[in-house]
Design an enzyme around this catalytic site. Structure first.
Site, PDB file in Angstrom:
ATOM      1  N   LYS A 131      13.727  57.820  37.139  1.00  0.00           N
ATOM      2  CA  LYS A 131      14.801  58.941  36.538  1.00  0.00           C
ATOM      3  C   LYS A 131      16.080  58.108  36.426  1.00  0.00           C
ATOM      4  O   LYS A 131      17.295  58.706  36.784  1.00  0.00           O
ATOM      5  CB  LYS A 131      14.903  60.147  37.595  1.00  0.00           C
ATOM      6  N   THR A 132      16.145  56.957  35.832  1.00  0.00           N
ATOM      7  CA  THR A 132      17.286  56.161  35.577  1.00  0.00           C
ATOM      8  C   THR A 132      17.299  55.877  34.081  1.00  0.00           C
ATOM      9  O   THR A 132      18.281  55.160  33.648  1.00  0.00           O
ATOM     10  CB  THR A 132      17.332  54.979  36.531  1.00  0.00           C
ATOM     11  N   GLY A 133      16.158  56.252  33.273  1.00  0.00           N
ATOM     12  CA  GLY A 133      16.170  55.667  31.744  1.00  0.00           C
ATOM     13  C   GLY A 133      14.997  54.795  31.485  1.00  0.00           C
ATOM     14  O   GLY A 133      15.404  53.981  30.393  1.00  0.00           O
ATOM     15  N   THR A 134      13.998  54.409  32.550  1.00  0.00           N
ATOM     16  CA  THR A 134      13.118  53.303  32.245  1.00  0.00           C
ATOM     17  C   THR A 134      12.222  53.802  31.050  1.00  0.00           C
ATOM     18  O   THR A 134      12.042  53.007  30.396  1.00  0.00           O
ATOM     19  CB  THR A 134      12.190  53.261  33.375  1.00  0.00           C
ATOM     20  N   THR A 135      11.890  55.164  30.797  1.00  0.00           N
ATOM     21  CA  THR A 135      11.070  55.560  29.697  1.00  0.00           C
ATOM     22  C   THR A 135      11.673  55.422  28.372  1.00  0.00           C
ATOM     23  O   THR A 135      11.093  54.971  27.478  1.00  0.00           O
ATOM     24  CB  THR A 135      10.668  57.037  29.877  1.00  0.00           C
ATOM     25  N   SER A 163      18.452  64.379  39.853  1.00  0.00           N
ATOM     26  CA  SER A 163      17.334  64.440  38.707  1.00  0.00           C
ATOM     27  C   SER A 163      15.891  64.398  39.180  1.00  0.00           C
ATOM     28  O   SER A 163      15.135  65.071  38.766  1.00  0.00           O
ATOM     29  CB  SER A 163      17.483  63.135  37.803  1.00  0.00           C
ATOM     30  N   LYS A 204      11.997  65.024  28.682  1.00  0.00           N
ATOM     31  CA  LYS A 204      13.034  63.972  28.682  1.00  0.00           C
ATOM     32  C   LYS A 204      14.384  64.676  28.046  1.00  0.00           C
ATOM     33  O   LYS A 204      14.289  65.633  26.981  1.00  0.00           O
ATOM     34  CB  LYS A 204      12.878  62.587  27.736  1.00  0.00           C
ATOM     35  N   GLY A 205      15.574  64.630  28.462  1.00  0.00           N
ATOM     36  CA  GLY A 205      16.763  65.255  28.044  1.00  0.00           C
ATOM     37  C   GLY A 205      16.624  66.822  28.581  1.00  0.00           C
ATOM     38  O   GLY A 205      17.398  67.512  28.072  1.00  0.00           O
ATOM     39  N   ARG A 206      15.839  67.012  29.863  1.00  0.00           N
ATOM     40  CA  ARG A 206      16.049  68.577  30.239  1.00  0.00           C
ATOM     41  C   ARG A 206      17.238  68.808  30.591  1.00  0.00           C
ATOM     42  O   ARG A 206      18.110  68.193  31.360  1.00  0.00           O
ATOM     43  CB  ARG A 206      15.112  68.354  31.257  1.00  0.00           C
TER      44      ARG A 206
END
Length: 879
Positions: A609-613, A707, A828-830
């Site tokens: 939940k830090t932007g890894t995807t 998150s 993503k971007g929920r």
């Protein structure tokens, strides 16, 4: 007449020349015949060497139990961690390395420090708990000459926590011949030549050492130091006579023996010590050193007296003519086994066979084969490969199994037992590095439960060898004993026969038994023919061990032995996979169809939940960068290093990566966001991928926690659905385990400094990139440029042109032709409500100290503080 004489003389000279030439030719032919005969005729066999005789005490000097009336202070350092603090002269000093080698062989935890003459002493306590159970000084003078502050600090620690000290004094050409040890009622007399080493049976520290023998003859060198004191706190441990009959100045002339190792009973200042008047080069010092560690730690750092040994004889029926066993050799094998059984309960030689080579020797050697089979029930048996081929050469498990079935059929036809559950691969091929086909075939054909290898994790140094369990088969460490297929004659032993005897009499072979509770020794068929060095070695070793130690030798069948091993070393059950290409021996016994080029060059480790995807998505746009194939169960994440997948082995892991078209320019990677805070992952990944680069992304830990909570709600986690976020993070000790687990997954990954320290313990800081997650969200192009430069990817991909902000999604996506975009999935971007004020305040307080530690760590590494961290620190200072 004169003319006739000249003719006769000329004829005689010609005949003489011919005679000389004939003699020379005859000599040359004779030498050729002799050379051929010597080279090709059987070697005249000398009688095999006789093993050491039984213990003999005729030279023993009976010593009076001088300390029997003294009250020794009992050792209680239970308020300390079982760790040894070793002060060395330098990281390269020989004695320091020998001390560390014994600690490592014994699997004792330790920490080394360069001995301070002046300056700070390492931190010794943690609140009211001691960090070290024992202190060792490579040079005791560094301890004696400590400045007053540090000396008082260390001595106070030792008295309060019951910690002892071991110290060594090695004289040199500048040492005073006689001097008092500063601050102690103890005199040192140095640079002496000594002989006839005795053990004082009254020394309290004796445990493994048995005081029954005298080491006869001169001790090596003339740089020995002896100790003299009239104080009752000192008890001699080892004593020797001087080489000459001259008395030592200041020493009583009537004393025949002088102490070279003394035990300080703590009656002088409350600290128990053991002092050595030399280094560890002499074998008996290593034995006493082991006892000193055990005694001064109250046997917390100590093995039991039980030692289990198993002697494998590999290559039965294998070997060229002239090196195999004959009938007399088999008879000697049986006789020695019977003798050893009187000394070692259940001792049985363990014979490994390759049936294809049965009856392929000389007539005498074929009779030896038959003699072995005649007495087959006297031994244990285990299978090699039928044709002694290396299993890693077989890529088809069915073909490999067929080879094993041939060997099993041979065993059944000749009555060889097949139920021992143990096997050894030729040259350790396929055991480690793991060849999955070997494990499958072993289990299917033989029902193998145990094997052994000298290759895990590496052949050398031997003290690092460990066991592990893979695919239900227990793998034990195997030890060499200096006997190989070519070491068959005593007088031709490499370095001379004295090298073999030195190994047995206190050297490497003796230390292997001393420092390992379980030892499987590898020997070969050829070691039991010829000079029968195998019989000589192990009968001599057993007798030497029993003369000098109290160790209880015994033998167990392989399955029982393996269970005992993992009962003692349960922490070794899980393997630690290494990179096969980093060890030439491993690469040689690894399938040629495999390549280390299929291993990733970098990892994105999270946290979640830090932007890894998003980073994974952006990197996959780069033409030189390739991610792993998706997993059916965990999608883009393999999750290899942190869970049950790890036990499937590196072959399974590499199947997720393509074979690169150009290994030097292609960059393969994987992203598993739960690697970051998993305790085992840094060690595991560094073992397999030591040169990999690590990328982690950090956002405000409070936002990350919230998150994750919302993520779990979206995935219908009952705890997240039934409890508010504040209830989750502030839950009490009486809450259900499922709620505690959710709280942990919310809060624990945000302890960034703790997790980064763990990664930094295994990777240099230059291989770790810490990405500001807030900057990634707002300026992804600049972040991706930094990542490319960190990875060394060329040419640089232009993310400024490739990325476009999607207003509907609220984040950056891949720009496509026609103004369209390709974005991450729906999850993503929920959108979800802002965090409530109570939760924000709770988390600000919860993470305050952890954020401060993170800022200190980043400053230490010379890395800039993320924007969110600077803001949090400012808010904390204002509050």
């Amino acid at each position: 007449m004169i003319q006739l004489w000249k003719v006769v003389r000329h004829v005689r000279q010609l005949e003489l020349h011919r005679l000389i030439l004939l003699l020379i030719a005859f000599s040359l032919v004779s030498m050729c015949f002799l050379a051929y005969y010597v080279t090709n005729s059987p070697k005249i066999k000398e009688p095999p060497p006789l093993p050491f005789s039984d213990c003999s005490n005729q030279h023993r000097v009976l010593l009076q139990p001088q300390a029997s009336w003294r009250l020794t202070k009992s050792v209680d350092n239970s308020r300390t961690d079982p760790v040894v603090l070793v002060f060395v002269e330098s990281i390269y000093s020989q004695l320091g390395q020998e001390i560390v080698a014994i600690l490592e062989s014994s699997r004792f935890k330790y920490r080394t420090e360069i001995a301070p003459g002046k300056g700070d002493m390492p931190t010794l306590t943690d609140k009211d708990h001691g960090r070290y159970a024992l202190i060792i000084y490579e040079n005791v003078l560094k301890y004696v000459n400590l400045d007053t502050w540090n000396r008082d600090l260390l001595d106070k620690y030792c008295v309060e926590y019951g910690v002892g000290i071991i110290g060594f004094f090695k004289a040199n050409e500048n040492s005073l011949l006689s001097a008092q040890l500063k601050g102690f009622p103890l005199f040192l007399h140095s640079n002496l030549g000594l002989r006839d080493y005795h053990i004082n049976p009254s020394a309290p520290l004796l445990y493994v050492t048995q005081a029954n023998e005298v080491e006869q003859g001169p001790l090596p060198g003339d740089d020995w130091t002896v100790f003299q004191s009239n104080h009752t706190t000192y008890e001699p441990v080892l004593m020797a006579s001087t080489k000459s009959s001259e008395s030592i100045p200041h020493l009583a002339a009537h004393r025949a023996l002088h102490a070279t190792v003394v035990q300080d009973l703590g009656l002088h200042d409350g600290i128990q010590r053991v002092l050595f008047g030399n280094n560890l080069n002499f074998w008996l010092h290593k034995l006493i050193f082991v006892d000193a560690i055990a005694y001064l730690t109250g046997k917390r750092l100590c093995l039991t007296l039980d030692r289990y040994i198993l002697v494998d004889i590999d290559d039965i029926f294998v070997g060229k003519e002239g090196t195999r066993m004959k009938v007399s050799d088999v008879e000697a094998l049986l006789n020695t086994q019977n003798k050893l059984r009187t000394l070692v309960p259940n001792f049985t030689f363990n014979l490994g066979f390759s049936g294809k080579f049965y009856h392929t020797g000389t007539d005498e050697e074929d009779e030896g084969d038959d003699m072995l089979l005649k007495h087959r029930k006297e031994f244990w048996w285990f299978p090699h490969m039928w044709s002694h081929m290396q299993p890693h050469l077989f890529h088809n498990v069915t073909v490999l199994a067929e080879q094993m079935k041939l060997n099993k059929q041979f065993a059944l036809e000749h009555g060889i037992p097949t139920d021992l559950g143990y096997a050894v691969a030729p040259h350790h091929s396929g055991v480690y590095p793991v060849h999955a086909q070997l494990y499958e075939a072993w289990k299917a054909v033989w029902g193998i439960q145990v094997t052994s290898t000298e290759e895990y994790p590496h052949l050398r140094p031997a003290r690092y060898r460990r066991g592990f369990i893979h695919n239900g088969i227990m793998v034990l460490p195997r030890q060499t004993c200096g006997l190989f297929t070519h070491t068959i004659f005593y007088n031709e032993y490499p370095g001379g026969s004295k090298e073999l005897d030195k190994s047995i009499r206190g050297g490497e072979l003796f230390l292997t038994v001393l420092l390992n509770p379980i030892s499987i020794f590898m020997t070969h068929l050829s070691n039991y023919g010829n000079d029968r060095l195998g019989l000589y070695t192990f009968e001599s070793l057993v007798k030497f061990v029993q003369c000098w130690t109290n160790l209880r030798l015994q033998t167990l069948p392989p399955i029982q032995l393996a269970r005992k091993y993992f009962e003692i070393f349960s922490q070794e059950k899980n393997p630690l996979w290494q990179n096969p290409c980093d060890d030439k021996r491993h690469k040689d016994i690894w399938s040629k169809e495999k390549t280390c080029d299929r291993l990733p060059k970098f990892l994105i480790v999270g946290p979640q939940k830090t932007g890894t995807t998003a980073v994974h998505f952006f990197l996959s746009m780069h033409p030189a960068v390739t991610s792993n194939f998706p997993s059916p169960s965990t999608y883009e994440e393999i999750q290899f290093f942190n869970g049950p997948n790890y036990h499937k082995g590196i072959d399974w892991y590499m199947e997720f990566f393509p074979i690169p078209s150009n290994a030097s320019t292609d960059f393969m990677f994987e992203k598993s966001a739960n690697y970051f805070d998993a305790e085992a992952v840094p060690k595991r990944s560094a073992a397999l991928l030591p040169r990999a680069k690590i990328i982690t992304i950090l956002i405000n830990p409070a936002d990350r926690a919230y998150s994750w909570y919302q993520h779990q709600r979206a995935h219908n986690d009952p705890m997240a659905l039934n409890y508010t976020f504040y209830q989750v993070i502030s839950v009490g000790s009486q809450a259900p385990p499922e709620l505690h687990n959710l709280r942990s997954r919310c809060l624990s990954p945000g302890l960034y400094a703790t997790h980064l320290e763990r990664w930094l313990a295994y990777y240099p800081s230059g291989q770790i990139l810490i990405v500001d997650g807030q900057e990634l969200r707002h300026s992804p192009a600049s972040v991706m440029e930094n990542i490319q430069r960190f990875l060394g990817i060329t040419p640089l991909f232009n993310y400024t042109q490739a990325l476009k902000f999607d207003e509907a999604k609220g984040f950056w996506c891949q720009g496509l032709d026609g103004g369209k975009t390709k974005c991450l999935g729906r999850s993503k971007g929920r959108k979800y409500p802002d965090m409530d004020t109570s939760s924000r305040m709770f988390l600000a307080d919860f993470y305050r100290e952890h954020n401060i530690e993170l800022s200190k760590l980043l400053n230490k590494l010379g890395q800039p503080l993320p924007t969110w961290l600077r803001e949090e620190l400012q808010n904390s200072s204002w509050s």
